[in-house]
Design a protein around this motif. Structure first.
Motif, PDB file in Angstrom:
ATOM      1  N   ASP A   1       0.836  -1.198   0.000  1.00 38.18           N
ATOM      2  CA  ASP A   1       0.000   0.000   0.000  1.00 38.18           C
ATOM      3  C   ASP A   1       0.871   1.248   0.000  1.00 38.18           C
ATOM      4  O   ASP A   1       1.863   1.346   0.725  1.00 38.18           O
ATOM      5  CB  ASP A   1      -0.903   0.023   1.238  1.00 38.18           C
ATOM      6  N   ALA A   2       0.462   2.229  -0.817  1.00 37.50           N
ATOM      7  CA  ALA A   2       1.191   3.484  -0.873  1.00 37.50           C
ATOM      8  C   ALA A   2       0.969   4.282   0.410  1.00 37.50           C
ATOM      9  O   ALA A   2      -0.072   4.175   1.065  1.00 37.50           O
ATOM     10  CB  ALA A   2       0.734   4.297  -2.077  1.00 37.50           C
TER      11      ALA A   2
ATOM     12  N   VAL B   1       8.487   6.726  -5.547  1.00 34.36           N
ATOM     13  CA  VAL B   1       7.307   7.583  -5.676  1.00 34.36           C
ATOM     14  C   VAL B   1       6.308   6.907  -6.601  1.00 34.36           C
ATOM     15  O   VAL B   1       6.646   6.529  -7.722  1.00 34.36           O
ATOM     16  CB  VAL B   1       7.702   8.964  -6.234  1.00 34.36           C
ATOM     17  N   VAL B   2       5.062   6.763  -6.131  1.00 35.83           N
ATOM     18  CA  VAL B   2       4.025   6.144  -6.960  1.00 35.83           C
ATOM     19  C   VAL B   2       2.987   7.157  -7.432  1.00 35.83           C
ATOM     20  O   VAL B   2       2.237   6.875  -8.366  1.00 35.83           O
ATOM     21  CB  VAL B   2       3.317   4.998  -6.206  1.00 35.83           C
TER      22      VAL B   2
ATOM     23  N   ASN C   1      -2.888  14.132 -12.362  1.00 35.62           N
ATOM     24  CA  ASN C   1      -2.289  13.754 -11.077  1.00 35.62           C
ATOM     25  C   ASN C   1      -2.830  12.414 -10.584  1.00 35.62           C
ATOM     26  O   ASN C   1      -3.020  12.203  -9.379  1.00 35.62           O
ATOM     27  CB  ASN C   1      -2.554  14.840 -10.023  1.00 35.62           C
ATOM     28  N   ALA C   2      -3.090  11.509 -11.498  1.00 34.26           N
ATOM     29  CA  ALA C   2      -3.664  10.217 -11.129  1.00 34.26           C
ATOM     30  C   ALA C   2      -2.713   9.435 -10.227  1.00 34.26           C
ATOM     31  O   ALA C   2      -1.492   9.458 -10.408  1.00 34.26           O
ATOM     32  CB  ALA C   2      -3.960   9.412 -12.386  1.00 34.26           C
ATOM     33  N   ASN C   3      -3.304   8.737  -9.257  1.00 26.45           N
ATOM     34  CA  ASN C   3      -2.486   7.847  -8.421  1.00 26.45           C
ATOM     35  C   ASN C   3      -2.318   6.498  -9.138  1.00 26.45           C
ATOM     36  O   ASN C   3      -2.751   6.318 -10.265  1.00 26.45           O
ATOM     37  CB  ASN C   3      -3.114   7.689  -7.038  1.00 26.45           C
ATOM     38  N   GLY C   4      -1.711   5.547  -8.435  1.00 24.46           N
ATOM     39  CA  GLY C   4      -1.430   4.269  -9.062  1.00 24.46           C
ATOM     40  C   GLY C   4      -2.673   3.535  -9.512  1.00 24.46           C
ATOM     41  O   GLY C   4      -2.691   2.912 -10.580  1.00 24.46           O
ATOM     42  N   THR C   5      -3.745   3.609  -8.717  1.00 26.89           N
ATOM     43  CA  THR C   5      -4.981   2.912  -9.071  1.00 26.89           C
ATOM     44  C   THR C   5      -5.596   3.501 -10.336  1.00 26.89           C
ATOM     45  O   THR C   5      -5.985   2.771 -11.258  1.00 26.89           O
ATOM     46  CB  THR C   5      -5.987   3.010  -7.908  1.00 26.89           C
TER      47      THR C   5
END
Length: 843
Positions: A178-179, A194-195, A368-372
Motif C-alpha cells: 500500500d502506498a 514515488v508512486v 495527477n492520477a495515483n497508481g490505481t
C-alpha cells in the motif's frame, strides 16, 4: 487500494524500523549554491558508496601471479635457466602465458561488468542555484533539495519540504504494497519510490549514513558466495603443497645418488622434471577462467554476476525463496473488471456497465492520477463528452478521490471500508473478492453537481466494485515449473497480506489450494508470519512445511533463510526491496532485480538487469556447465600429479634416473591436459549438480594416476633392458660436458622417449574417458592433440628439441605398455557406477 491492508494492518513505515532522521541545514527553496555543493563534496558528504562489481586491476594481477604454485614453478624455472638447458624451461613460458591469459580475460570481463554497472547507475533531480538539474545519484550531497516525481527512487533520507499528492511505495522497506501519503515535515527514507504526486525533500542523511545504505553495509560484511569447486580445489592444493614439500628432498637425494656423477646440471634437470609434474599449474587458472567466461556469457543475457562463484552456486541450490513484489509480480497493478452492483434505489435498471466504464475512464483521465487510476487509464480510454469541472485528488488518509462532470453529477472512487456504511451487506462480497488476492475499490455516484471540499456527499450510491490485480510476471509460472522439474523447492516470503500472496502463488502454479483452509482461516501451506518468531531454530519445522509466508518482517526473512540452511539446504533468495537485503546477504546465493533498491543490488551476487525472472534457468545451466567441466579438468590435472609422485617414489626405490626431462612432461601436459582442458572447460555440459565433487575426483584421478605412474616405470625398466646405453657406459656416454646444453648421444634418452610414448598412450585414454560422451568437436580436439604428439616424434626438429630417439621395437613395446595402462583405466571407469553416471551425460 486493498480493502484489507490499510485499516486492518497499518503498514510499518521506515521510521518505525530505524532511528529518527537528524535534521540538517534549512536549505532555501532555491537549493544549494555551486560553492556549497563543492564544499560538501570536498568534505565527503555525498551520496557515493562503494558498490564495485569486480576486483581492481591490481587485485586481478595479484590473484593470477602471486600464487604458491607460481612461486614453486618460478623457482624451478630459475634453476633450469642456471643449468643452461633452455628447452627444459619451456614450462616457465607456459606459466607466464597462463598468468597473462587469466589477467587479460579477467580485465576484459571487469571492464564489461563495470560498464554494465555504470549504465545501470541511477540519476536524481536536484534544485541548485534555483534550477532543477539532473545529477548522478552518487553526486547528491547533504542538504540538497531533491525533487521527486512519479516513478523516482528516493536517493537519501530526509524531510518533505513540499508536495502535491505525494505518495511513496515503502514496500522495499516494509514489504507492504500500500502506498503511503507524505506531507511537508514527514520523513522519507532511501530505498522507497514515488508512486503518485510530486514533491521536494531536503537530503539530511546521504551515502553510508542513509538507511538503505546502512542495511547494505551490514549485509556486505563477510559476503562471499561459497563455491564447492573452489573449496575442493583449495583443499587439493593444500595437500599437494605438502606432497611437494615432502617430495622435494626425496627427489633431489635420489637423483643426486643416481646421476650425480654426471654433474650437478643433470641432478637439477632430473629433479625438476619430477617436481614440475607435481604442480597443477593450470587448474586454478582454468577454474577462474571458466567462472569468468560464464559471467561474461550471462551479461549477454542481462545477468550481472557480482561474485564469480555465484555462477556455480545457483546450480547447487535446492530451495529458492522468492519475494512476491518485484519477483513474481512486476510491482504494478492492472485493471481487471467491473462488477455492477445494480440500483439499490429499487429501480428496475441501474446504471449500465457502459456508463460505468465511461465514468471510470473519466476519473482516470487525471494528470495527477495515483497508481490505481493509472491502472484504470491503461485499460479504459477517456470518454467523449465528460467535462470535468471539479476534482478532489486521492489522499491516503481519506482513501478516496472524486470528480464532478458537467451534466453527469459526481463520481467517487475509493476504499469500500470507507465508502460503505458499517453493516452494508456488500462488505461480504468485497471480502470474498479480496480473499482471491484482488484489490477491490468501490465506484459510487452522487447527484450533486459540485463538491464541498474533501467531504463525502450524503447521497452516495454504490454503483460497482472495481477489481484490480497485481501483474504477474509472464515468465514466472514457466520459470517456477522449470525449478520444480529440477527438484528445487519454492518458498514465497513476502511482507504483504498472506491471502494476497497465496492467490498470486496459486496463479503462478504453486500447489496452493485456496478452497481448503486451516484453523487460522488461511489456505493449507500458507502462514501469517506475525504468529511466528525470529529464532531460526524455532522456525525450522514451519519453514520445511510451509510454501507461502505473508506479513514477514525483514528479520524473519533472514531467520527463515537460516532455518532452511540449518536443515542442510542450499538456499537462493530473490528480491528487490531493502527489506530483502539482509536475507539476500545470508542466503547462499542472493539474486536482485535490476529495477530494485540499490541497497539490495549491492549485496546480491547476481543482478537480473532487466528484472526478468526467466534468466535464472540460464544461470543454472551455466553453473552446471562450470561444475561438470571443471570436474573433468580437475581429474586430468590430479591424475598427472599422482603419476609424478609415483614416478618419483619408484625411481628413488629402484635407484633410477627420473624417467623424464622437464620438456617431456611439458609435452605430455600440453597435449593431454593443458590444451584439451581449456576447451573442455568451456564446452557444453547439462549434467545436474551432484554433491561430492572432491570425492569423485579423487576416486577416479588417484587410481588413474597410479596406473599412469606404474606404466611409466614399467616402460622405462623394459626400455633399459634392450635399448639405451648399457648401465656401465651411462656416466661416460651420457654426462653433459661443461658448456654444452645436452649430450650428442640420443641413445641416452631412448628409455625416456619410450616412457613418454607409454605415458602419452595412457593419458590420451584418460582424456577420452573424461571427454565422454564423445562428440565430433571433442574427437577433433583429441585427434589434433594426437597429431601434435606424433609430430614431436616424427619431425626432425621435434625429435631434436625433445631429445627423442625411438627405434620401432621400442615404440611398439612402449605403446603396448601404454595400451595396458589404458585398459586398466577403462576398468577403473567401468567399475565405478557413480563416476560413469556423472561423466556420461548428454551435452
Amino acid at each position: 487500494m486493498t480493502t484489507q491492508g490499510a485499516a486492518e494492518h497499518a503498514p510499518t513505515t521506515a521510521s518505525s524500523t530505524a532511528g529518527p532522521i537528524s535534521s540538517g541545514a534549512d536549505t532555501p527553496d532555491t537549493g544549494l549554491t555551486a560553492d556549497q555543493v563543492a564544499e560538501r563534496t570536498a568534505a565527503g558528504r555525498t551520496n557515493a558508496v562503494d558498490t564495485r562489481s569486480s576486483r581492481s586491476v591490481w587485485e586481478i594481477i595479484k590473484a593470477n601471479v602471486l600464487t604458491r604454485f607460481n612461486a614453486i614453478l618460478g623457482a624451478l624455472f630459475v634453476l633450469i635457466l642456471i643449468t643452461g638447458s633452455i628447452a627444459d624451461g619451456l614450462f616457465g613460458l607456459i606459466l607466464v602465458a597462463n598468468s597473462l591469459i587469466g589477467i587479460v580475460q579477467e580485465v576484459l570481463a571487469k571492464r564489461k561488468l563495470d560498464r554494465l554497472a555504470l549504465l545501470n547507475a541511477p540519476i536524481t533531480r536536484v534544485v541548485r542555484d534555483g534550477v532543477v538539474v539532473e545529477v548522478p545519484t552518487a553526486e547528491v550531497v547533504q542538504d540538497d533539495l531533491v525533487e521527486l516525481r512519479s516513478g523516482d527512487q528516493v536517493p537519501a533520507d530526509g524531510f518533505v519540504r513540499s508536495g502535491d499528492g505525494l505518495e511513496l511505495d515503502e514496500s522495499n522497506l516494509t514489504g507492504e504494497s500500500d502506498a503511503v501519503g507524505k506531507r511537508p515535515g514527514d520523513e522519507v527514507r532511501s530505498g522507497t519510490s514515488v508512486v503518485a504526486g510530486i514533491g521536494r525533500f531536503e537530503a539530511a542523511q546521504v551515502g553510508p549514513d542513509a538507511y538503505a545504505n546502512k542495511i547494505a553495509a551490514e549485509a556486505r560484511k563477510f559476503t562471499r558466495a561459497h563455491s564447492e569447486i573452489q573449496s575442493s580445489v583449495n583443499t587439493l592444493l593444500k595437500y599437494i603443497t605438502w606432497v611437494i614439500v615432502i617430495a622435494l628432498p626425496l627427489q633431489i637425494f635420489s637423483q643426486a645418488r643416481v646421476v650425480g656423477d654426471q654433474g650437478w646440471r643433470q641432478v637439477v634437470i632430473r629433479s625438476t622434471g619430477g617436481l614440475v609434474g607435481l604442480v597443477p599449474e593450470g587448474l586454478v587458472l582454468l577454474t577462474s577462467v571458466a567462472f569468468l567466461l560464464a559471467a561474461v556469457q550471462l551479461t549477454r543475457k542481462q545477468v550481472l554476476v557480482q561474485e564469480l562463484p555465484a555462477v556455480e552456486g545457483l546450480a547447487r541450490v535446492d530451495v529458492v525463496c522468492l519475494d512476491k513484489t518485484g519477483t513474481l509480480t512486476v510491482g504494478d497493478i492492472a485493471f481487471e473488471d467491473i462488477h455492477v452492483i445494480g440500483d439499490p434505489r429499487g429501480n428496475d435498471d441501474g446504471v449500465g456497465e457502459d456508463e460505468l466504464r465511461c465514468a471510470l475512464g473519466a476519473l482516470a483521465d487525471d494528470a495527477n492520477a495515483n497508481g490505481t487510476l493509472k491502472a484504470v487509464a491503461a485499460s479504459i480510454d477517456p470518454p467523449d463528452g465528460w467535462d470535468r469541472i471539479a476534482t478532489i485528488a486521492f489522499n491516503s488518509a481519506r482513501k478516496w478521490s472524486a470528480a464532478c462532470f458537467t451534466g453527469r453529477g459526481t463520481w467517487i472512487l475509493g476504499a469500500p471500508d470507507v465508502l460503505l456504511v458499517e453493516h452494508d451487506p456488500l462488505r461480504e462480497r468485497v471480502s470474498e473478492l479480496a480473499r482471491t488476492g484482488r484489490r477491490v475499490i468501490l465506484l459510487a455516484s452522487s447527484a450533486r453537481a459540485s463538491l464541498d471540499g474533501p467531504t463525502l456527499p450524503e447521497d452516495l450510491v454504490p454503483e460497482a466494485l472495481v477489481t484490480l490485480t497485481e501483474q504477474v510476471r509472464p515468465d514466472a509460472a514457466e520459470t517456477l515449473k522449470y525449478f520444480a522439474d529440477q527438484g528445487v523447492a519454492i518458498k514465497v516470503i513476502s511482507g504483504d497480506n498472506p491471502q494476497t500472496v497465496a492467490a498470486i502463488a496459486q496463479r503462478v502454479g504453486l500447489p496452493i489450494d485456496t478452497s481448503t483452509r486451516s484453523e487460522t482461516g488461511l489456505p493449507i501451506g500458507v502462514v501469517d508470519a506475525r504468529t511466528l518468531g525470529t529464532d531460526p531454530q524455532e522456525l525450522r519445522e514451519v519453514a520445511k512445511e510451509t510454501i507461502v509466508f505473508g506479513r514477514v518482517s525483514p528479520e524473519q526473512k533472514r531467520a527463515l533463510v537460516r532455518a532452511l540452511q540449518a536443515q542442510g539446504h542450499v538456499v537462493a533468495m530473490t528480491g528487490d526491496g531493502v527489506n530483502d537485503a539482509l536475507a539476500l546477504k545470508d542466503a547462499d546465493i542472493g539474486v536482485a532485480m535490476g529495477n530494485g533498491a540499490q541497497a539490495t543490488k549491492s549485496v546480491a551476487q547476481l543482478v537480473l538487469l532487466d528484472g526478468k525472472f526467466s534468466h535464472l534457468p540460464d544461470v543454472l545451466a551455466e553453473g552446471r556447465r562450470v561444475i561438470g567441466n571443471v570436474e573433468r579438468v580437475a581429474n586430468l590435472f590430479l591424475a598427472k600429479n599422482v603419476m609424478s609422485l609415483i614416478a618419483i617414489i619408484t625411481a628413488a626405490a629402484f635407484a633410477l634416473p627420473f624417467p623424464f626431462l622437464p620438456r617431456h612432461l611439458t609435452l605430455v601436459s600440453a597435449v593431454t591436459i593443458g590444451i584439451p582442458a581449456f576447451f573442455l572447460a568451456l564446452g557444453p555440459n547439462k549434467r545436474r549438480y551432484i554433491p561430492g565433487f572432491l570425492r569423485r575426483v579423487l576416486r577416479f584421478a588417484v587410481p588413474a594416476g597410479v596406473i599412469a605412474g606404474v606404466v611409466v616405470i614399467v616402460s622405462y625398466l623394459l626400455a633399459n633392458l634392450h635399448y639405451g646405453v648399457p648401465k656401465g657406459q651411462f656416466s661416460s656416454r651420457c654426462a653433459v660436458p661443461e658448456g654444452l646444453k645436452t649430450v650428442a648421444d640420443h641413445a641416452c634418452w631412448q628409455p625416456g622417449a619410450g616412457a613418454t610414448v607409454a605415458l602419452l598412450t595412457t593419458f590420451f585414454w584418460i582424456l577420452l574417458v573424461l571427454a565422454r560422451p564423445l562428440r565430433p568437436w571433442k574427437l577433433g580436439l583429441i585427434g589434433a592433440m594426437i597429431l601434435i604428439a606424433v609430430l614431436a616424434f616424427a619431425v626432425p626438429i621435434g625429435r631434436e628439441f625433445f631429445n627423442f630417439d625411438l627405434p620401432s621395437g621400442l615404440f611398439w613395446q612402449s605403446f603396448a605398455v601404454g595400451v595396458g595402462g589404458a585398459l586398466l583405466v577403462e576398468l577403473v571407469y567401468r567399475t565405478s557406477k557413480e563416476i560413469r553416471e556423472t561423466h556420461h551425460v548428454a551435452d
